[in-house]
Design an enzyme around this catalytic site. Structure first.
Site, PDB file in Angstrom:
ATOM      1  N   SER A 333       0.837  -1.006   0.328  1.00 23.12           N
ATOM      2  CA  SER A 333      -0.143   0.049   0.442  1.00 23.12           C
ATOM      3  C   SER A 333       0.995   1.093   0.140  1.00 23.12           C
ATOM      4  CB  SER A 333      -1.001  -0.061   1.169  1.00 23.12           C
ATOM      5  OG  SER A 333      -0.196   0.479   2.278  1.00 23.12           O
ATOM      6  N   ASP A 334       0.137   2.391  -0.698  1.00 24.24           N
ATOM      7  CA  ASP A 334       0.852   3.380  -0.292  1.00 24.24           C
ATOM      8  C   ASP A 334       0.863   3.994   1.028  1.00 24.24           C
ATOM      9  OD1 ASP A 334       2.213   6.308  -0.445  1.00 24.24           O
ATOM     10  OD2 ASP A 334       0.557   6.660  -2.503  1.00 24.24           O
TER      11      ASP A 334
END
Length: 813
Positions: A333-334
């Site tokens: 994920s960011d």
């Protein structure tokens, strides 16, 4: 021992009976040994080594056996972990597990255009104090040079591996940024290779392959057409040879991410509504190339939602990556993008639902601590199963094993030789300089005002706050090898340079500095004004609302143009386009150059161009719009124009308005002419069906005027070449960027106005000609997406456009 402990030892009562002379000798020996020990401890601190698994006594585990396949070793490791230990691996900052001899590991390091300081996996506190700062990606993209892109990635990779060997970085890096530069106001457009999906895709391939792989044979590749190159090595191993990695690159941000903060929309809560058509031939194209052709080992899902579903929780989106594109790396994920599923987008009712949804959708690791904090309770509630954890760990460990992290001491490994001597080398600094030279774009040059003859100049005035910034590198910059400003680049050419900031900062909210600037402008023979943008105007979490120069910058430029003895030179910094139409029209502003964020060698490159030691050859990788474009909502993701509703479309492929400077604009000190030597006039494609089905399809396609690309298995066999001759008609050597566009034969709904199908950069000596070729796969480059998201290839006459030349290729069944 500290001094107090040493004294206590020597004053011990049992030691008091030893003769004084012997005591003195013992004390001297102990003192020497303690100082040697302290020296070695300090040496280790100043020259740390990376921690690694499979050290004795833990080296006998099955997962440490290098003779076994990676999949077998990964399965063995996962089987030894408890539930709590498995959860520990779902964060970028992985905690150590001493019982198995597994050290802590930080997944997050950055390498966008050099080793960056953004990620916690990087530090410059060891033997390596800085790393080569290459120009920001948008400027490197303006060179339109595949070999240059590959060479830069390879150079960054060597420096990254050297920093790993000194314990100053990990082996997993989260670059490149391959989102399409859709809107000129986007604060992170500077990090991308521009607005064209083909260019962005090509850059992704060159960066990832250059970064992840090294060649064992030392073949020198030229980045500028006349000898200079970077050493590359191919990694060859007997077991899992095709899977081994020197480093891991990560293509981000998946997908349709190009907004930071605009109005009420932020990247954390924005829902990007994207048509199937735009998704296929704009937003997804670079990621597909990054995975299928470049074999990236990491993919980062973005903060935003796409058509109502958070990207990191979109199982359909992430499944497509693995099933259709064959991705076998890990998905991160960011940072805190799993948290935003619940906290910002309100997509789930609880944090536990958010982490469960992300894991089941295909997100394998969370940058941040959200999974660490909530997966255990989700597991206890039954929404996360152990098989969900095992699946995530399988992808994570597979990449670590491919990197050799479980193959023993890296000091004895294949890349052990890389160290401080391989960072900030003269070759890398020359490569950074060459990248800036190739990327700088000459936007305007009235009556050949440039280059200047420095022999006729006694005093040069340089004005602007950005001219005095050390190593302007843009976002995701590290610690440069040398701190150099733009104005310092001119010192080696001029005995006398005058400087005034004009504005206190780039925001330029005051005219208080104008008098000093006008004073030196009146005195100097020539005036260079450095205006534009910096990270106070455009960056992560910050978009622009206007395309005009900030504050009173325009007033500063026109004021100086009015008092200067000769027309002035305007140099523009920043990654995003700016509306300088006032300067384009003003004869008192003779020349305009765009340098973006040129890095630590930018000042030298700019001065070489202004004084004619180098010939500019960069081309804009994005459209420069007028200020009127800001009426278009940034939240409207549509690429195609909608004239009835006043929507002009986006990028050169679909924009129906008049830009200030178009995609591919860029001038030179010489002139070039091109000629198409050979190209086909006709292509015949066959459908891969039985005779009767083919007959029916042929009638249908003739009526529609196009073919579905997936119905043409012979497409790869229909690849053709365009052979081109380029002549330098002037008296100065130069580099010419060839941009080959195509236009579809008829008005099919949603067709681009034109689209790039090939490009190349060639070096052409003065009054000479060179020949080159462009390879065209019709199904890949001459096609586009229909409204259902399927690639179609129009039948009939396609127009190929090269400079002012047009060539017709007719495609038939």
């Amino acid at each position: 021992l500290n001094i107090s402990q040493q004294t206590q030892l020597l004053d011990n009562q049992s030691y008091s009976l030893v003769p004084t002379m012997t005591k003195n000798i013992h004390f001297l020996i102990l003192f020497i040994l303690l100082n040697i020990l302290e020296f070695n401890v300090n040496l280790t601190k100043s020259n740390p080594q990376p921690q690694f698994p499979c050290q004795p006594p833990h080296h006998k585990y099955t997962f440490c056996n290098k003779k076994l396949s990676i999949s077998t070793r990964v399965h063995s490791l996962i089987s030894l972990l408890t539930i709590d230990e498995k959860i520990l691996y779902l964060s970028d900052n992985t905690t150590s597990i001493p019982r198995l001899g597994l050290p802590a590991y930080e997944w997050w390091s950055e390498s966008l255009h050099g080793i960056g300081t953004n990620g916690p996996g990087i530090n410059f506190n060891g033997p390596i104090k800085g790393a080569t700062s290459f120009p920001q990606v948008i400027l490197t993209a303006a060179a339109f040079n595949r070999t240059l892109w590959h060479s830069i990635a390879s150079a960054i990779a060597v420096e990254a591996r050297a920093m790993y060997n000194t314990g100053q970085s990990g082996l997993t890096f989260w670059a490149p940024n391959i989102n399409v530069f859709r809107d000129p106001r986007w604060g992170r457009g500077q990090e991308t290779p521009g607005e064209d999906p083909m260019v962005v895709s090509t850059y992704a391939i060159e960066y990832v392959t250059g970064f992840q792989e090294l060649n064992s044979k030392a073949d020198k590749e030229s980045s500028n057409g006349h000898g200079f190159g970077n050493t590359r090595r191919v990694l060859k191993e007997d077991d899992d040879a095709g899977d081994k990695l020197m480093l891991s690159a990560c293509c981000k941000h998946f997908t349709a991410y190009d907004l930071e903060k605009w109005g009420d929309a932020t990247r954390y809560n924005f829902n990007a509504v994207v048509t199937k058509q735009d998704m296929e031939d704009t937003f997804q194209a670079p990621f597909r190339s990054c995975i299928q052709q470049a074999k990236a080992s990491c993919l980062m899902c973005s903060y935003n939602s796409v058509n109502g579903v958070p990207a990191c929780a979109d199982k359909v989106l992430l499944d497509k990556v693995r099933t259709d594109w064959g991705f076998d790396g890990y998905i991160t994920s960011d940072c805190d993008a799993v948290a935003t599923i619940y906290e910002n987008q309100n997509y789930t009712k609880t944090p536990e639902d958010a982490v469960a949804l992300a894991l089941k959708a295909g997100t394998n690791i969370n940058c941040g601590t959200y999974m660490l904090r909530h997966v255990k309770s989700a597991f206890q509630q039954g929404s996360v199963l152990e098989e969900d954890l095992d699946r995530a760990l399988q992808y994570l460990f597979s990449v670590q094993f491919r990197l050799g992290l479980f193959d023993g001491n890296p000091a004895k490994g294949q890349f052990a030789k890389f160290g401080p001597q391989d960072v900030c080398t003269s070759n890398n600094l020359e490569l950074a300089l060459d990248a800036a030279r190739q990327g700088i774009v000459l936007l305007k040059n009235d009556q050949k005002f440039l280059p200047l003859d420095k022999r006729s100049i006694s005093t040069l005035a340089i004005v602007g706050p950005m001219a005095n910034v050390s190593s302007p590198g843009g976002t995701y910059t590290g610690v440069p090898c040398k701190l150099k400003s733009i104005r310092e680049g001119f010192h080696r050419h001029m005995n006398r340079t005058l400087y005034a900031a004009g504005c206190l900062d780039v925001g330029c909210n005051s005219t208080a500095g104008f008098p000093d600037a006008t004073s030196i402008a009146k005195e100097a023979d020539y005036v260079i004004v450095v205006a534009g943008l910096d990270l106070s105007q455009e960056t992560e979490d910050l978009d622009r609302y206007s395309l005009l120069l900030p504050g009173y910058q325009t007033n500063l430029v026109t004021t100086l143009a009015a008092v200067s003895k000769k027309p002035i030179i305007l140099v523009l910094t920043g990654g995003g386009p700016v509306d300088v139409s006032f300067a384009e029209k003003d004869p008192r502003i003779a020349s305009i150059l765009w340098v973006a964020y040129p890095g630590e060698t930018g000042g030298k490159a700019l001065s070489e161009i202004i004084f004619g030691y180098q010939n500019p050859g960069g081309k804009l990788p994005m459209t420069w719009y007028l200020e009127s474009f800001t009426k278009v909502p940034m939240t409207n993701m549509n690429m195609r124009a909608d004239p009835p509703n006043g929507y002009p479309g986006r990028t050169y492929r679909f924009y129906t308005g008049d830009p200030l400077y178009g995609f591919g604009h860029g001038l030179s000190y010489t002139s070039f002419s091109s000629q198409i030597l050979t190209a086909p006039n006709r292509l015949s494609l066959s459908l891969g069906k039985s005779n009767w089905k083919r007959s029916i399809l042929a009638q249908e396609h003739s009526r529609l005027g196009y073919l579905h690309v997936d119905e043409v298995p012979s497409c790869s066999l229909s690849k053709f070449f365009i052979h081109i001759s380029v002549t330098n008609d002037g008296d100065m050597d130069g580099n010419h960027v060839l941009l080959l566009f195509s236009r579809v034969p008829q008005n099919i709904q949603g067709a681009p106005l034109k689209q790039l199908v090939g490009f190349n950069r060639v070096h052409v000596p003065a009054r000479k000609s060179v020949e080159t070729s462009l390879s065209i796969n019709p199904c890949e480059f001459l096609s586009f997406s229909n409204d259902q998201g399927n690639r179609i290839l129009a039948l009939g006459e396609h127009t190929l456009i090269l400079d002012d030349i047009e060539h017709i290729v007719s495609i038939e069944m």
